[in-house]
Design a protein around this motif. Sequence first.
Motif, PDB file in Angstrom:
ATOM      1  N   ARG A   1      79.596 -46.596 -12.207  1.00 13.59           N
ATOM      2  CA  ARG A   1      80.904 -46.836 -13.004  1.00 13.59           C
ATOM      3  C   ARG A   1      81.227 -45.652 -13.968  1.00 13.59           C
ATOM      4  O   ARG A   1      82.205 -45.744 -14.692  1.00 13.59           O
ATOM      5  CB  ARG A   1      80.747 -48.205 -13.820  1.00 13.59           C
TER       6      ARG A   1
ATOM      7  N   PHE B   1      69.119 -55.151 -22.279  1.00 11.71           N
ATOM      8  CA  PHE B   1      70.178 -56.101 -21.808  1.00 11.71           C
ATOM      9  C   PHE B   1      70.134 -57.569 -22.626  1.00 11.71           C
ATOM     10  O   PHE B   1      68.977 -58.170 -22.195  1.00 11.71           O
ATOM     11  CB  PHE B   1      70.631 -56.570 -20.467  1.00 11.71           C
TER      12      PHE B   1
ATOM     13  N   TYR C   1      77.675 -42.960 -23.711  1.00 13.97           N
ATOM     14  CA  TYR C   1      77.889 -44.105 -23.293  1.00 13.97           C
ATOM     15  C   TYR C   1      79.206 -44.855 -23.542  1.00 13.97           C
ATOM     16  O   TYR C   1      79.651 -45.214 -24.821  1.00 13.97           O
ATOM     17  CB  TYR C   1      76.577 -45.048 -23.838  1.00 13.97           C
TER      18      TYR C   1
ATOM     19  N   CYS D   1      74.575 -44.528 -12.588  1.00 15.57           N
ATOM     20  CA  CYS D   1      75.684 -45.427 -12.920  1.00 15.57           C
ATOM     21  C   CYS D   1      77.065 -45.185 -12.001  1.00 15.57           C
ATOM     22  O   CYS D   1      77.647 -43.902 -11.930  1.00 15.57           O
ATOM     23  CB  CYS D   1      76.011 -45.183 -14.545  1.00 15.57           C
TER      24      CYS D   1
ATOM     25  N   CYS E   1      81.303 -50.376 -18.668  1.00 14.66           N
ATOM     26  CA  CYS E   1      80.003 -51.019 -18.198  1.00 14.66           C
ATOM     27  C   CYS E   1      79.985 -52.352 -17.449  1.00 14.66           C
ATOM     28  O   CYS E   1      80.874 -53.069 -18.111  1.00 14.66           O
ATOM     29  CB  CYS E   1      78.885 -50.878 -19.240  1.00 14.66           C
ATOM     30  N   THR E   2      79.634 -52.584 -16.538  1.00 17.88           N
ATOM     31  CA  THR E   2      79.649 -53.730 -15.561  1.00 17.88           C
ATOM     32  C   THR E   2      78.320 -54.652 -16.041  1.00 17.88           C
ATOM     33  O   THR E   2      78.273 -55.680 -15.506  1.00 17.88           O
ATOM     34  CB  THR E   2      79.889 -53.751 -14.007  1.00 17.88           C
ATOM     35  N   GLY E   3      77.344 -54.034 -16.547  1.00 17.92           N
ATOM     36  CA  GLY E   3      76.056 -54.697 -16.833  1.00 17.92           C
ATOM     37  C   GLY E   3      75.196 -54.790 -15.368  1.00 17.92           C
ATOM     38  O   GLY E   3      74.442 -55.686 -15.310  1.00 17.92           O
ATOM     39  N   CYS E   4      75.230 -53.838 -14.645  1.00 17.91           N
ATOM     40  CA  CYS E   4      74.475 -53.918 -13.281  1.00 17.91           C
ATOM     41  C   CYS E   4      73.131 -53.419 -13.583  1.00 17.91           C
ATOM     42  O   CYS E   4      72.132 -54.184 -12.926  1.00 17.91           O
ATOM     43  CB  CYS E   4      75.072 -52.881 -12.290  1.00 17.91           C
ATOM     44  N   ARG E   5      72.626 -53.173 -14.723  1.00 12.93           N
ATOM     45  CA  ARG E   5      71.405 -52.898 -15.057  1.00 12.93           C
ATOM     46  C   ARG E   5      70.492 -51.670 -14.239  1.00 12.93           C
ATOM     47  O   ARG E   5      69.364 -51.468 -14.354  1.00 12.93           O
ATOM     48  CB  ARG E   5      70.328 -54.083 -14.975  1.00 12.93           C
ATOM     49  N   LYS E   6      71.218 -51.047 -13.481  1.00 14.34           N
ATOM     50  CA  LYS E   6      70.402 -49.914 -12.752  1.00 14.34           C
ATOM     51  C   LYS E   6      70.068 -48.991 -13.723  1.00 14.34           C
ATOM     52  O   LYS E   6      68.907 -48.171 -13.463  1.00 14.34           O
ATOM     53  CB  LYS E   6      71.584 -49.348 -11.848  1.00 14.34           C
ATOM     54  N   CYS E   7      70.771 -48.643 -14.828  1.00 17.06           N
ATOM     55  CA  CYS E   7      70.332 -47.518 -15.799  1.00 17.06           C
ATOM     56  C   CYS E   7      68.900 -47.935 -16.416  1.00 17.06           C
ATOM     57  O   CYS E   7      67.975 -47.087 -16.472  1.00 17.06           O
ATOM     58  CB  CYS E   7      71.307 -47.476 -16.801  1.00 17.06           C
TER      59      CYS E   7
ATOM     60  N   HIS F   1      74.816 -54.793 -23.610  1.00 14.22           N
ATOM     61  CA  HIS F   1      73.988 -53.738 -23.181  1.00 14.22           C
ATOM     62  C   HIS F   1      73.712 -52.890 -24.431  1.00 14.22           C
ATOM     63  O   HIS F   1      74.540 -52.361 -25.157  1.00 14.22           O
ATOM     64  CB  HIS F   1      74.739 -52.823 -22.025  1.00 14.22           C
TER      65      HIS F   1
ATOM     66  N   ALA G   1      79.888 -44.831 -16.567  1.00 14.24           N
ATOM     67  CA  ALA G   1      79.782 -45.407 -18.118  1.00 14.24           C
ATOM     68  C   ALA G   1      78.655 -44.333 -18.931  1.00 14.24           C
ATOM     69  O   ALA G   1      78.819 -44.475 -20.199  1.00 14.24           O
ATOM     70  CB  ALA G   1      79.363 -46.592 -18.121  1.00 14.24           C
ATOM     71  N   LEU G   2      77.943 -44.002 -18.073  1.00 14.24           N
ATOM     72  CA  LEU G   2      77.103 -43.202 -18.686  1.00 14.24           C
ATOM     73  C   LEU G   2      77.258 -41.567 -18.362  1.00 14.24           C
ATOM     74  O   LEU G   2      77.378 -41.404 -17.028  1.00 14.24           O
ATOM     75  CB  LEU G   2      75.436 -43.569 -18.364  1.00 14.24           C
TER      76      LEU G   2
HETATM   77  S1  SF4 Z   1      74.408 -48.194 -14.894  1.00 15.54           S
HETATM   78 FE1  SF4 Z   1      76.258 -48.208 -15.771  1.00 15.54          FE
HETATM   79  S2  SF4 Z   1      77.191 -49.908 -15.272  1.00 15.54           S
HETATM   80 FE2  SF4 Z   1      75.237 -50.360 -15.082  1.00 15.54          FE
HETATM   81  S3  SF4 Z   1      74.639 -51.323 -16.733  1.00 15.54           S
HETATM   82 FE3  SF4 Z   1      74.011 -49.044 -16.898  1.00 15.54          FE
HETATM   83  S4  SF4 Z   1      75.733 -48.305 -17.938  1.00 15.54           S
HETATM   84 FE4  SF4 Z   1      76.398 -50.242 -17.137  1.00 15.54          FE
END
Ligand code: SF4
Lengths: 720, 301
Positions: B96, B72, B50, B94, B55-61, B77, B98-99
């Motif tokens: 971005r 969150f 990670y 994700c 990470c933009t904090g979109c919470r899709k994960c 995160h 980020a993962l």
């Molecule tokens: S999906 Fe990626 S960008 Fe979105 S909150 Fe999770 S780690 Fe962050």
Amino acid sequence: MNYLHDLNIFRFRKGYVYEWDNLPVPMREAKVFLKLIEAYPVHIEPDDLFAGWYGFKTEEEMTAAYPPEPEGALEKLPHKQEGFPTLPDIGALRAHGFHPGSYDTAHHENDYRAILSGGMNQYKTRISEELRNPENSEEKNVFLEAMLESLKGVEMLSYKFAELAKTMAEQAEDAKDRERLLRIEAACRKVPMEPPEDFFEAVQAAYLVRILTSISYVCCVSVSFGNFDRYMYPYYLASKEKGVSDDEILAILLQLYRILDNYGGNDCAISVGGVDENDRDATNELSFLMIRAEKMSKLRSPLFTARIHAGTPKEFLRELVSRELFEIGQPSFYSEERCREAVASRGIAIEEARNWNISTCMNLVMAGQEAAHGWGCKVNTHLPLELALNGGQPLSGTFDLPLKTPPKRSYADIDEVYDQYRSYLRELLHYAMEWQHLETKRMAQAYPNPFIAVLTEDCISRGKDRWDGGARYHNLVMEMMGFANTADAFTAIDALVFEQKKYTPDDFIAAAQADYVGYEDFRDQLLRCAKYGMNNEKADGSARRVLAIASELCEEMRAENRRYLPSLHTLWDDVHWGRGIPAFFDGRRSGEPVNKNAGPATLARRAGPTALVLSAGRLDQIRCSGGQALDVHIGARNLDTDAGRDKIGAFIKTYFALGGLQIQVNALSSETLQKAYDHPEEYPDLLVRIGGHSRYFNEFDNDMKQKFIERFKIEEGADA
Amino acid sequence: MADGLVFDIQHFCLDDGPGIRTTVFFKGCPLRCIWCHNAEGLSAEPQLYYASEKCTGCRKCADVCPENVHSFRETGHDVDFLSCVSCGSCADVCGREALRIAGRRMSAREVLKDVLADKPFYDQSEGGVTLSGGEPLMQGDFACELAELAKINGLHVCVETSGYCTPQTLRQILPFTDLFLFDFKHHDPQLHRRFTGVDNRRILENLRFLSENGKELILRCPIIPGCNDSEPHYRAIAELSEELCGVTAVHIEPYHPFGLSKYRAVGRKAAYVRDELLDRRDAERIRDHIASLTAKPVVIS
Ligand code: SF4
Ligand code: SF4
């Protein structure tokens, strides 16, 4: 000393242009040329080994010496007069970033080898002979007379320097100084009309011709200096024969670089290396001295260029692959073999094409034979794709020129999209080319340049200006702006519309029109598609195809001696040009930069320098003979050992073996690192070295990046 | 024909042997050097990685994770690494990047295909492939298969190893290896155990074995303040390089803290935390000192 020179020519020109209203146009221009030479103060600075400074010391001096232009002069210029041919309105093209270019007054590449070996007198003889041809038209004779008239400028200038040197010699107190000045005087009374006999005279001759070239341009940019180590070598040997030391040669070179840096703008190329007539390596002692001088002077101009071939000696490459040079963005590497093939692809015999030259930052030209329109035409490569998907309309605004291609909205496969793309691109190019041709023709007839005509093959026998059909070759560079973005857009459309059937062309249009606001998920998917520059066959295939279409159309459009040369050259315009351009289908947002030169789009995830080189090597660059560089960044520490330099040398050679024309390798500096810290998106492929491994700088978190930069600065200091 | 676990294949490596190289990072290591800067190379299993700064904090994960690993809070995160089963669903969504899942099962042929993409560069520069990690020889069969395939394709093969492996593995890979980059971390058996988790006896035996078999070796010596930056160790490095005719050079690797963010990314705690790098001048002094004790070239890597 910094002399005012460039702008002023313009100012004078306007003032003088009417004094000869009664003369035929070419003769008038010859007179203006002579007047300008007369107007210019010339200088010899203390320690100058050859003469070459010109211009005013201050604005005041200039204004005092020459009265301001006559009232209403601008309005009286020929192209402002009634009856001057008008041009079609192509505002619609310009509105969408499609710029057909202006009239190129510059970019002439002198054939110094010919000029030096026969002296300028040879042209006088040739023109006089041509004038005796009973079949000449009146018009031709008028032009030939003007050429002869312009040749008077050569001695006007060289004698001016000679007189100055003489006066200074008379006043000189030091015997050595006197000797130096008398030597300059003697040379300037001889060259460039007579052929030079040693290195010093040859440099003096070539430099005087260079000054004359820029004065005749009415602007002083884009006068390159060619294959210096090759055409100068016989003179170098002659000097050595006379007992001149390499240190003396070096001193002349250093002055030459200094003076080129002053007058060369950022676009005077000088080259080393390459092969001779028998395909043998042409590197010589002078090549090495030139590199040494460049390392000593550390100037960004002249643009130092190196011609590399399969047999380039390792030691030579090692000298060029140098931290000192890379840190100032020098040199630019060109492939001897690939560039020759590229020039031959314009229909020139391969034997003759071996005489190609580098002009400015990427032009491949035939010195002394070509009218080379280097400012070229900017092609918005994405626009035809917009027209294709969007039923004949661009994504923003309207396109107010009639288009014959029947609009289409649905497509069975990507091939159909490519076909439609080709059809629109053809129409757009036609508009641009027609405009460009008319513009060049009318300007060439209103402001011919008889002096450049003297120096351009076939202008004498045809009695015409280089731009008016006089030159043997007439080439226009077509800059394919955003080609990688367009290619990536094709790859994404193919994947998401035709393969995965997840989206329709309308989805692409809606998202791009919204500048991807509210379409973030869709954009994420675009970004995840394969991109050009990652050594992905599919994505690179799209780039190849987009370029092949452009090349075919350019070839199809050639007429008479005119050819259109596709190029991926953007220089820094990837940022400027991008600012005015709306969103693309590859996920690029409005105003963002487009891809730079032959490099990938900024959005592409990078896979490192080798992948980039493999991708760029897949393009048919030979057909893209307008020229292009590939930019690569490497860690400067790789340049600290011979082994490291050899690796970078091998890297460059691999690119050329794969088909690349030109590569620019930049060494990492703390400045670059800081920029990469501030704008990570612009440096996705920046590799740094830690603990024996290379890592992408962007992989670090910000804290680590800061630490890395700190360390780097310390080490830079330590290494200095 | 076992599959291997690889966490990275890095192209254009200029420091892992002669010429331009591609380095294959094997996942999993039997040692636990407290200063290790490649935290994702330690575990021999695929694991979640990670990169918080992306990470933009979109919470899709959080929406797709079957194990509720992502949560969150106001602080940001949170990732509960211990609950993760490395299914990869979150990395897929994700946008971005980020993962990701560090560690991919690959066959030797798959790896080779990726490596061979850069063949034109190896040919021009006399480069090749380097097996690194983690510890490549921990996946002995896979490493041997890859090295053999590489040799068949005319590549120069380097193995970068801690030397902690069975003699059989070493014997097996020997014919397919041109150069070993061999770690020498501590001369003292006790301290070696303390800092790396294992004894150095087997390592030294292996090193001698390679040298006796005429293999070219480069000694790679990490210099870690407070662990092995001592006179006896420097002497030991010099003595070893003198004693073993196979050793052609000594590489000094000064400590740097740039691996610390990787610990955070895989949810581990770093055992050795030191913010400062080993000063360049100090490293040069150490280099010069060792160089004064041996005839072999000593360079800072
Ligand atoms: S999906 Fe990626 S960008 Fe979105 S909150 Fe999770 S780690 Fe962050
Ligand atoms: S890899 Fe699977 S289990 Fe682990 S955090 Fe992601 S979704 Fe959850």
